[in-house]
Scaffold this motif. Structure first.
Motif, PDB file in Angstrom:
ATOM      1  N   ASN A   1       6.662  15.945  -0.291  1.00 25.04           N
ATOM      2  CA  ASN A   1       5.908  14.699  -0.191  1.00 25.04           C
ATOM      3  C   ASN A   1       6.671  13.692   0.663  1.00 25.04           C
ATOM      4  O   ASN A   1       7.791  13.317   0.333  1.00 25.04           O
ATOM      5  N   CYS A   2       6.057  13.282   1.756  1.00 24.72           N
ATOM      6  CA  CYS A   2       6.564  12.173   2.571  1.00 24.72           C
ATOM      7  C   CYS A   2       5.757  10.944   2.180  1.00 24.72           C
ATOM      8  O   CYS A   2       4.520  10.958   2.229  1.00 24.72           O
ATOM      9  N   TRP A   3       6.453   9.880   1.791  1.00 30.02           N
ATOM     10  CA  TRP A   3       5.782   8.689   1.254  1.00 30.02           C
ATOM     11  C   TRP A   3       5.829   7.522   2.234  1.00 30.02           C
ATOM     12  O   TRP A   3       6.822   7.350   2.956  1.00 30.02           O
ATOM     13  N   PHE A   4       4.776   6.734   2.215  1.00 26.13           N
ATOM     14  CA  PHE A   4       4.690   5.481   2.960  1.00 26.13           C
ATOM     15  C   PHE A   4       4.577   4.341   1.952  1.00 26.13           C
ATOM     16  O   PHE A   4       3.757   4.408   1.022  1.00 26.13           O
ATOM     17  N   LEU A   5       5.376   3.303   2.146  1.00 28.23           N
ATOM     18  CA  LEU A   5       5.242   2.064   1.380  1.00 28.23           C
ATOM     19  C   LEU A   5       5.070   0.950   2.401  1.00 28.23           C
ATOM     20  O   LEU A   5       6.022   0.560   3.085  1.00 28.23           O
ATOM     21  N   ALA A   6       3.826   0.470   2.528  1.00 26.34           N
ATOM     22  CA  ALA A   6       3.477  -0.447   3.609  1.00 26.34           C
ATOM     23  C   ALA A   6       3.273  -1.867   3.106  1.00 26.34           C
ATOM     24  O   ALA A   6       2.719  -2.082   2.024  1.00 26.34           O
ATOM     25  N   ASN A   7       3.729  -2.810   3.901  1.00 33.46           N
ATOM     26  CA  ASN A   7       3.421  -4.214   3.705  1.00 33.46           C
ATOM     27  C   ASN A   7       2.212  -4.525   4.589  1.00 33.46           C
ATOM     28  O   ASN A   7       2.338  -4.642   5.812  1.00 33.46           O
ATOM     29  N   GLU A   8       1.046  -4.610   3.962  1.00 35.69           N
ATOM     30  CA  GLU A   8      -0.195  -4.797   4.724  1.00 35.69           C
ATOM     31  C   GLU A   8      -0.230  -6.155   5.426  1.00 35.69           C
ATOM     32  O   GLU A   8      -0.889  -6.301   6.456  1.00 35.69           O
ATOM     33  N   ASP A   9       0.469  -7.136   4.867  1.00 36.49           N
ATOM     34  CA  ASP A   9       0.491  -8.461   5.501  1.00 36.49           C
ATOM     35  C   ASP A   9       1.181  -8.408   6.863  1.00 36.49           C
ATOM     36  O   ASP A   9       0.804  -9.121   7.789  1.00 36.49           O
TER      37      ASP A   9
ATOM     38  N   GLU B   1       7.280  17.607  10.599  1.00 37.71           N
ATOM     39  CA  GLU B   1       6.016  17.141  11.176  1.00 37.71           C
ATOM     40  C   GLU B   1       6.070  15.649  11.532  1.00 37.71           C
ATOM     41  O   GLU B   1       5.173  14.870  11.207  1.00 37.71           O
ATOM     42  N   ALA B   2       7.143  15.286  12.218  1.00 42.34           N
ATOM     43  CA  ALA B   2       7.353  13.874  12.556  1.00 42.34           C
ATOM     44  C   ALA B   2       6.191  13.294  13.350  1.00 42.34           C
ATOM     45  O   ALA B   2       5.804  12.137  13.133  1.00 42.34           O
ATOM     46  N   GLU B   3       5.628  14.077  14.249  1.00 41.08           N
ATOM     47  CA  GLU B   3       4.509  13.581  15.054  1.00 41.08           C
ATOM     48  C   GLU B   3       3.311  13.258  14.164  1.00 41.08           C
ATOM     49  O   GLU B   3       2.638  12.237  14.360  1.00 41.08           O
ATOM     50  N   ARG B   4       3.044  14.117  13.177  1.00 35.87           N
ATOM     51  CA  ARG B   4       1.933  13.879  12.254  1.00 35.87           C
ATOM     52  C   ARG B   4       2.165  12.614  11.416  1.00 35.87           C
ATOM     53  O   ARG B   4       1.247  11.839  11.174  1.00 35.87           O
ATOM     54  N   ILE B   5       3.399  12.407  10.998  1.00 39.02           N
ATOM     55  CA  ILE B   5       3.745  11.201  10.238  1.00 39.02           C
ATOM     56  C   ILE B   5       3.520   9.965  11.093  1.00 39.02           C
ATOM     57  O   ILE B   5       2.929   8.973  10.643  1.00 39.02           O
TER      58      ILE B   5
ATOM     59  N   CYS C   1       0.854  -1.182   0.000  1.00 37.40           N
ATOM     60  CA  CYS C   1       0.000   0.000   0.000  1.00 37.40           C
ATOM     61  C   CYS C   1       0.891   1.233   0.000  1.00 37.40           C
ATOM     62  O   CYS C   1       1.876   1.290   0.750  1.00 37.40           O
ATOM     63  N   ILE C   2       0.555   2.221  -0.837  1.00 33.51           N
ATOM     64  CA  ILE C   2       1.337   3.456  -0.933  1.00 33.51           C
ATOM     65  C   ILE C   2       0.449   4.628  -0.530  1.00 33.51           C
ATOM     66  O   ILE C   2      -0.702   4.726  -0.948  1.00 33.51           O
ATOM     67  N   ALA C   3       1.000   5.514   0.297  1.00 30.03           N
ATOM     68  CA  ALA C   3       0.271   6.700   0.728  1.00 30.03           C
ATOM     69  C   ALA C   3       1.273   7.839   0.900  1.00 30.03           C
ATOM     70  O   ALA C   3       2.488   7.618   0.906  1.00 30.03           O
ATOM     71  N   SER C   4       0.770   9.057   1.021  1.00 33.74           N
ATOM     72  CA  SER C   4       1.671  10.197   1.180  1.00 33.74           C
ATOM     73  C   SER C   4       1.039  11.283   2.037  1.00 33.74           C
ATOM     74  O   SER C   4      -0.184  11.373   2.175  1.00 33.74           O
ATOM     75  N   LEU C   5       1.903  12.102   2.617  1.00 32.18           N
ATOM     76  CA  LEU C   5       1.520  13.324   3.324  1.00 32.18           C
ATOM     77  C   LEU C   5       2.400  14.453   2.807  1.00 32.18           C
ATOM     78  O   LEU C   5       3.588  14.250   2.551  1.00 32.18           O
ATOM     79  N   MET C   6       1.840  15.644   2.644  1.00 32.33           N
ATOM     80  CA  MET C   6       2.644  16.830   2.376  1.00 32.33           C
ATOM     81  C   MET C   6       3.073  17.413   3.709  1.00 32.33           C
ATOM     82  O   MET C   6       2.239  17.663   4.573  1.00 32.33           O
ATOM     83  N   VAL C   7       4.378  17.626   3.882  1.00 37.18           N
ATOM     84  CA  VAL C   7       4.886  18.067   5.182  1.00 37.18           C
ATOM     85  C   VAL C   7       5.807  19.275   5.023  1.00 37.18           C
ATOM     86  O   VAL C   7       6.455  19.464   3.990  1.00 37.18           O
TER      87      VAL C   7
END
Length: 211
Positions: free
Chosen positions: A17-25, A37-41, A5-11
């Motif tokens: 763009n701060c990106w997340f690449l998650a292994n949902e399993d 904005e580390a706390e928000r991430i 799963c890929i998601a992002s936040l503007m920080v």
């Protein structure tokens, strides 16, 4: 194959763009370029049910790494960056934090990477590509399974990164894109450091800097 799963936040002030690449399993995620904005991430990942297991930097400018130290402290996740970027990461003037955040921000990577190195983090395979030009140790992270590359400030939709900062080179930047990124499949999605996504195929056809 893992469910990714890929998601992002503007920080931050410069809307990186701060990106997340998650292994949902595994309910684990990699974080690319936590520029602030580390706390928000952290809270965002927590709300998704993801544990942050690695922090990967495409380059050392503070709008991309400004939150890395705080996020590492909060999560225990190691920080990765290309070996050639180490000096910039540890210099508050060269990494622009003295100007952007008005204070010197530095970070020392837990692991310094090599061009072409292959990583497996949280069951996710990445290939490291050294793409100098924006900074001396700028790099991109290619994930074949997800069909994407995290390009930082190397390549944007219809543009490329600035080369007028210390250590920058327009000729090196163009060569990096053409030799490294344009060698990827045309359908590869480019998750950029600022602005909208694009694809390798689109940039080959329409990017005015790379024709």
């Amino acid at each position: 194959m893992a469910q990714l799963c890929i998601a992002s936040l503007m920080v931050g002030e410069l809307a990186a763009n701060c990106w997340f690449l998650a292994n949902e399993d595994r309910k684990e995620t990699l974080v690319f370029d936590p520029g602030g904005e580390a706390e928000r991430i952290f809270v965002y990942a927590e709300k998704q049910g993801w544990k942050i297991t690695a922090i990967l930097l495409t380059h050392g400018h503070s709008d991309h790494m400004g939150g890395a130290e705080e996020l590492r402290t909060r999560t225990g996740a190691p920080v990765y960056a290309l070996e050639e970027e180490d000096a910039l990461l540890r210099d508050g003037v060269k990494n622009l934090s003295a100007f952007i955040q008005h204070k010197g921000i530095t970070v020392q990577a837990d692991e310094l990477l090599q061009d072409g190195q292959e990583l497996t983090l949280s069951g996710i395979r990445l290939k490291v590509q050294h793409t100098p030009g924006h900074t001396p140790g700028g790099c991109c992270y290619y994930c074949r399974e997800a069909g994407c590359v995290f390009s930082g400030d190397t390549l944007f939709q219809g543009s490329i990164g600035r080369s007028d900062f210390p250590g920058g080179s327009m000729s090196e930047l163009v060569r990096s894109v053409k030799e490294k990124l344009f060698a990827l499949p045309e359908e590869t999605k480019v998750h950029t450091g600022h602005g909208e996504d694009t694809t390798i195929g689109y940039e080959k056809k329409y990017n005015p800097y790379l024709g």
